[in-house]
Design an enzyme around this catalytic site. Structure first.
Site, short mmCIF file in Angstrom:
data_model
loop_
_atom_site.label_atom_id
_atom_site.label_comp_id
_atom_site.label_asym_id
_atom_site.label_seq_id
_atom_site.Cartn_x
_atom_site.Cartn_y
_atom_site.Cartn_z
N HIS A 1 -7.25 12.12 21.19
CA HIS A 1 -7.32 10.67 21.12
C HIS A 1 -8.63 10.13 21.67
O HIS A 1 -9.25 10.72 22.55
CB HIS A 1 -6.15 10.06 21.92
CG HIS A 1 -4.84 10.23 21.24
ND1 HIS A 1 -3.69 10.50 21.94
CD2 HIS A 1 -4.48 10.20 19.94
CE1 HIS A 1 -2.67 10.60 21.10
NE2 HIS A 1 -3.14 10.43 19.88
N GLU B 1 -1.90 11.66 29.02
CA GLU B 1 -3.06 12.47 28.63
C GLU B 1 -4.18 12.20 29.62
O GLU B 1 -4.19 11.17 30.30
CB GLU B 1 -3.56 12.08 27.23
CG GLU B 1 -2.60 12.36 26.10
CD GLU B 1 -3.17 11.93 24.76
OE1 GLU B 1 -4.31 11.40 24.73
OE2 GLU B 1 -2.49 12.11 23.75
N GLY C 1 0.82 -1.21 0.00
CA GLY C 1 0.00 0.00 0.00
C GLY C 1 0.85 1.25 0.00
O GLY C 1 2.06 1.21 0.23
N GLN D 1 1.01 3.87 2.11
CA GLN D 1 1.67 4.16 3.38
C GLN D 1 2.65 3.05 3.76
O GLN D 1 3.75 3.33 4.26
CB GLN D 1 0.61 4.32 4.48
CG GLN D 1 -0.25 5.55 4.33
CD GLN D 1 0.55 6.83 4.40
OE1 GLN D 1 1.45 6.98 5.23
NE2 GLN D 1 0.22 7.77 3.52
N THR E 1 -3.04 1.08 12.95
CA THR E 1 -4.40 1.40 12.51
C THR E 1 -5.25 2.00 13.64
O THR E 1 -5.23 1.51 14.77
CB THR E 1 -5.09 0.12 12.01
OG1 THR E 1 -4.22 -0.57 11.13
CG2 THR E 1 -6.38 0.45 11.29
#
Length: 294
Positions: A247, A210, A16, A18, A95
């Protein structure tokens, strides 16, 4: 979960856009990419390495240390299960937006196997001077330089900024571990902290957290017994309650996972928490000065 020179890397989704782009970057940085996976192109070669029909086919002799997943969300579950079935010990899942039920299944299968998942929604792992796996600028010498500070981050961009500051401060990094920003991840902040505590190249740890979840509080419990210094920055200090900030895992509900609770837990464990990210490198430089840690 720390890349070492010579570790063999399999790229699932290598053909692919990427996958091929980042494979070239990984190879240029010294990463030992030994093959890729695309069932429709098995038997071909790309970027100097063979393409296999599956991870199981690629790891027939047990020679794959790490697999990295460049696969769309709806196909990611099958790719990760393939890597687990191949008994690959570290699976870097880049992903994001994988369906929740697929993520739950992936993690359950990994726990029942010898595989460790980093991610989903991770930027990857880097060992400066040796290689990287993922989508970090591991070959950029301004950002990543061999050094003594291990870096843990949910965020790839914030982690890159901290690594740049560490390099400019002359400290460099022993390793970068991007744990990922999804609510359900395979390698937690505590897991990464344990790995860096045991790593002989790491003299101190930069922890970038975070709001959302309890991973920083869990890591604080472990940090309490560490002899290596840990300095942290927690993003999301000004975030309003019950809002998702960046996120998917950065959501506070009913006070759970809030900035104040994370900071209090870390400071109670002896971790220095900085108000801004650009203070973190300076704080570590002071701790690692000749008068500080030997």
């Amino acid at each position: 979960m720390i890349y070492r020179s010579g570790h063999s890397v399999l790229v699932q989704g290598i053909t692919g856009k990427q996958g091929s782009f980042w494979t070239q970057n990984m190879q240029a940085c010294g990463t030992n990419v030994v093959g890729g996976v695309n069932p429709k192109r098995a038997g071909e070669r790309i970027l100097g390495v063979p393409i296999y029909g599956s991870a199981v086919d690629a790891a027939w002799d047990g020679a794959i240390d790490i697999s990295v997943i460049f696969i769309p969300p709806l196909q990611a579950r099958a790719a990760v299960i393939d890597a687990i079935d191949a008994r690959i010990r570290t699976i870097v899942v880049l992903t994001e937006h994988i369906p929740t039920r697929d993520i739950v299944d992936i993690h359950a299968r990994a726990r029942a196997s010898q595989s460790r998942i980093i991610g989903p929604n991770t930027a990857g792992i880097v060992t400066p001077g040796e290689g990287f796996v993922g989508i970090m600028p591991g070959g950029n010498a301004e950002v990543f330089q061999p050094g003594s500070v291990g870096v843990i981050s949910r965020s790839g961009s914030l982690g890159t900024l901290i690594c740049l500051d560490l390099s400019r401060a002359g400290l460099g990094q022993s390793a970068f571990i991007g744990i990922g920003g999804d609510p359900l991840i395979g390698t937690t902040t505590r897991d990464a902290l344990i790995a860096l505590d045991r790593d002989p190249r790491t003299r101190a740890v930069a922890l970038i957290g975070e709001i959302g979840g309890s991973m920083e509080e869990d890591a604080a419990d472990y940090a309490r017994g560490m002899t290596k210094p840990v300095v942290a920055f927690i993003a999301g200090r000004a975030a309003p309650p019950d809002k998702k900030m960046g996120h998917a895992g950065a959501i506070v509900s009913g006070g759970r996972g809030g900035y104040d609770s994370k900071r209090a837990a870390l400071e109670a464990a002896g971790v220095r928490v900085t108000d801004t990210p650009n203070e973190l490198a300076r704080a570590l430089a002071g701790l690692l000065a000749p008068s500080g840690v030997a």
